[in-house]
Design an enzyme around this catalytic site. Structure first.
Site, mmCIF file in Angstrom:
data_model
loop_
_atom_site.group_PDB
_atom_site.id
_atom_site.type_symbol
_atom_site.label_atom_id
_atom_site.label_comp_id
_atom_site.label_asym_id
_atom_site.label_seq_id
_atom_site.Cartn_x
_atom_site.Cartn_y
_atom_site.Cartn_z
ATOM 1 N N ARG A 137 -47.701 -47.815 30.480
ATOM 2 C CA ARG A 137 -48.213 -48.577 31.634
ATOM 3 C C ARG A 137 -49.664 -48.151 31.899
ATOM 4 O O ARG A 137 -49.951 -46.975 32.001
ATOM 5 C CB ARG A 137 -47.352 -48.324 32.860
ATOM 6 N N ARG A 251 -43.414 -39.885 47.027
ATOM 7 C CA ARG A 251 -42.795 -41.070 46.424
ATOM 8 C C ARG A 251 -43.914 -41.968 45.908
ATOM 9 O O ARG A 251 -45.088 -41.717 46.184
ATOM 10 C CB ARG A 251 -41.982 -41.812 47.518
ATOM 11 N N LYS A 252 -43.553 -43.057 45.213
ATOM 12 C CA LYS A 252 -44.576 -44.021 44.805
ATOM 13 C C LYS A 252 -45.263 -44.627 46.020
ATOM 14 O O LYS A 252 -44.689 -44.655 47.120
ATOM 15 C CB LYS A 252 -43.956 -45.134 43.937
ATOM 16 N N GLY A 509 -34.033 -57.766 37.839
ATOM 17 C CA GLY A 509 -32.809 -57.346 37.151
ATOM 18 C C GLY A 509 -31.893 -56.445 37.941
ATOM 19 O O GLY A 509 -30.750 -56.212 37.545
ATOM 20 N N CYS A 514 -38.417 -55.149 41.479
ATOM 21 C CA CYS A 514 -39.756 -55.145 40.869
ATOM 22 C C CYS A 514 -40.254 -56.582 40.710
ATOM 23 O O CYS A 514 -41.453 -56.840 40.718
ATOM 24 C CB CYS A 514 -39.703 -54.478 39.502
ATOM 25 N N GLY A 515 -39.320 -57.529 40.560
ATOM 26 C CA GLY A 515 -39.688 -58.937 40.429
ATOM 27 C C GLY A 515 -39.838 -59.621 41.785
ATOM 28 O O GLY A 515 -40.021 -60.832 41.849
#
Ligand code: SRM
Ligand code: SF4
Length: 592
Positions: A137, A251-252, A509, A514-515
């Site tokens: 990434r 965290r992110k 998914g 994430c989508g």
């Protein structure tokens, strides 16, 4: 035609350097390492942690203690404390060399290194779906790439054959697939040389900086956010070399800058959203701050008003201080409660603003300013041909269904950008590509290029709104396959129905989203279902997401719909007819 594209390799100016001597990372003054307290010292000695290589170095003693206290129940905190992810910036090269020489195998590497810490280098081991191979990434601030960078990226996967492909992500970023650890060392060097990087892209790091795909060419933007996005990215990553001070966040965290009423980066679902507004005091453009938007398995929330106004020249320092505040005070006990929102809610927006201001060296940050519009603004569709603010030029947007493309396409995109445009492209959070600075009299010729048969400039009303996360083909967390299925489904629906306007379908998914199903007109999230009494891949259906001004998150409409085409196709067909005004194409028989 202008494109900056120089920042990550250190060639551009860094707004940070104006704030003092630049002997620290990213051109900022060197940060002080808080001296170890006796209590922390005793614990790390007992656990055999090397302080120098641990992720604890830049944390306050209070944060160090909180991290160490939870290391057993919060595995990620344990992994970061034991050895910081930043160690992999050099170790990855050594490991690659050992594997190349046959002295070790990836299977023998420390599990925490290969599956977790390598994400600080941008290397994501695909243990479940393709063991031994990696997804790489990158960071592509504001989604802008030059033809040179495109060719470099194509070169990295072209030899991989079918194994190698690439994705444009929902953060207008690039991921390369099928990578081998042994190749990675050379790639890191190469990335730096073309002004790109992959550091700090996964786990508890800041994700790709998003802005506007039409920054600098948009007749309606208040400010060109590209330079700010580069400067923030440089601050976060130390010009792509890695920033040890920010390697151990709780965290992110996602940051997006929106320069227009379209809100292209979806600031409402970013942990930090900066929205351009006019400063009533000076007339200059600055940013109101929104805080805390995020999606996860347990909680999905829009951001809340951060009641903060940040002037343009404060933006990088503000982001730096905010990340430090998050690092030092953010929750570390429970990973489901560690995103920024939990700290903001705990303190309230006003205390949060004051704490960030204090971290900036005692700055009194202003409260949010009001910007009123009397009209209604509809978020623009950037695909197709659109006039730029520069007279005589257009940008041309082409649809890459679900963002998946291949080595040859990198070269083709580079060729198109060089032949017709200014040698750059823009990626979008909808996983598509734009070519800026096409002279108006070249547009028709450009449209005839064969690549646009595959990636259409005039894609259909479903295809042009299609977004999908990675799904089970590569992602170990996936409940269902997404991208290939998403493309097959819209192709069939477009053969059967006419649509009065674009419909935005997002596939994801699993519940990590994430989508981003919650921003979609129709969101499809992987989940359990039954077909003929047997368990099968299914989706939860979300409806009603709106984006742009005054956004609304979609909510769940139904669950347990099997993905099998015999079920899903008629189901979606009905929704499209009943709720989105679709009509059967002449001669097509559609069952009710
Ligand atoms: Fe994501 C984890 C892919 C955008 C929420 N995400 C993952 C991992 C790394 C899991 C893994 O190790 O396999 C996925 C890698 C799969 C692969 O092979 O590609 C993954 N996320 C993606 C991408 C590639 C989806 C896509 O196809 O575009 C996006 C990469 C963006 C980028 O360039 O950095 C991506 N992920 C998002 C977004 C959307 C966004 O940023 O607007 C979200 C929801 C927004 C948010 O973060 O608040 C998102 N991803 C997650 C989460 C849930 C986070 C949480 O707080 O619980 C995880 C799991 C985690 O972090 O524990 C996750
Ligand atoms: Fe993987 Fe789930 Fe994210 Fe899709 S939503 S990429 S399946 S983690």
């Amino acid at each position: 035609a202008s494109a900056t594209l120089t920042s990550s390799n250190g060639a551009s100016t860094n707004g940070a350097s104006s704030s003092g001597a630049s002997n620290g990372v990213g051109g900022w003054p060197a940060a002080e390492i808080p001296p170890l307290s006796d209590e922390v010292k005793a614990i790390i000695e007992e656990r055999g942690i090397n302080f120098e290589t641990s992720g604890l170095k830049y944390l306050t003693n209070e944060a160090r203690l909180r991290s160490l206290a939870v290391a057993k129940k919060n595995k990620a905190e344990g992994i970061k404390a034991q050895k910081g992810g930043h160690k992999m910036w050099t170790e990855v090269t050594e490991l690659a060399e050992l594997i190349r020489k046959g002295e070790t195998k990836w299977e023998d590497l420390d599990l925490d290194d290969i599956d977790v810490r390598l994400k600080w280098s941008g290397m994501f081991h695909r243990r479940k779906r393709a063991p031994g191979t990696f997804m790489m990434r990158l960071k592509v601030p504001n989604g802008e790439l030059s033809s040179k960078q495109l060719r470099f990226l194509g070169d990295q996967i072209t030899h991989l054959g079918e194994k190698g492909c690439a994705d444009i992500t929902t953060r207008a970023n690039i991921q390369l697939r099928g990578m081998d650890l042994t190749d990675s060392a050379a790639i890191f060097e190469g990335l730096q040389s073309v002004g790109l990087s992959a550091v700090q892209t996964g786990m508890d790091n800041v994700r790709n900086m998003t802005g506007s795909p039409i920054a600098g060419i948009d007749p309606h933007e208040l400010i060109d956010v590209r330079q700010l996005n580069y400067e923030i990215n440089d601050m976060i990553t130390n010009f792509g070399k890695g920033n040890e001070e920010l390697v151990n966040l709780p965290r992110k965290i996602n940051i997006g800058l929106s320069p227009s009423r379209d809100d292209f980066p979806h600031t409402h679902i970013n942990d930090v959203g900066l929205k351009a507004v006019h400063d009533p005091e000076t007339g200059e453009v600055g940013f109101n701050v929104e805080l805390g938007g995020y999606f996860s398995v347990k909680r999905n929330t829009m951001s809340i008003d951060g009641n903060t106004f940040v002037a343009r020249d404060q933006v990088v320092a503000y982001c730096k201080a905010l990340l430090e505040v998050f690092r030092d005070y953010g929750g570390r006990e429970d990973r489901q409660k560690a995103r920024l929102m939990w700290l903001v809610e705990d303190w309230g927006a006003d205390k949060f603003r004051e704490m960030v201001g204090a971290q900036m060296g005692g700055v009194t940050l202003r409260t949010a300013v009001e910007e009123k519009y009397d009209d209604v603004w509809e978020r623009r569709d950037v695909l197709g041909v659109h006039p730029q603010k520069q007279e005589g030029f257009s940008w041309v947007g082409a649809c890459i269904p679900t963002g998946r493309f291949f080595a040859d396409d990198f070269y083709e995109f580079a060729k198109i950008a060089d032949t017709y445009g200014d040698g750059t492209v823009r990626l979008t959070v909808e996983q598509d590509i734009l070519f800026p600075f096409i002279p108006n009299d070249k547009v028709e010729e450009m449209k005839k290029e064969p690549i646009f048969q595959k990636y259409k400039i005039d894609a259909g009303n479903l295809t042009r709104g299609l977004v999908s996360c990675t799904g089970a083909q590569f992602c170990g967390l996936a409940v269902i396959e997404t991208k290939n299925r998403a493309m097959a489904v819209v192709e069939k629906l477009e053969q059967q129905l006419d649509f009065p306007k674009k419909i935005r379908i997002h596939w994801t998914g699993c519940p990590n989203s994430c989508g981003q199903v919650q921003v979609a007109d129709i969101g499809l999230m992987g989940g359990p279902a039954k077909l003929n009494g047997k368990a099968t891949e299914g989706v939860r259906v979300f409806l009603g997401g709106t984006i742009g001004e005054n956004p609304v998150l979609a909510s769940q409409f139904e669950k347990g719909i099997a993905c099998d085409e015999s079920v899903l196709l008629p189901y979606l067909r009905n929704i499209m007819i009943e709720k989105f005004g679709a009509t059967p194409k002449p001669g097509v028989l559609v069952e009710a």
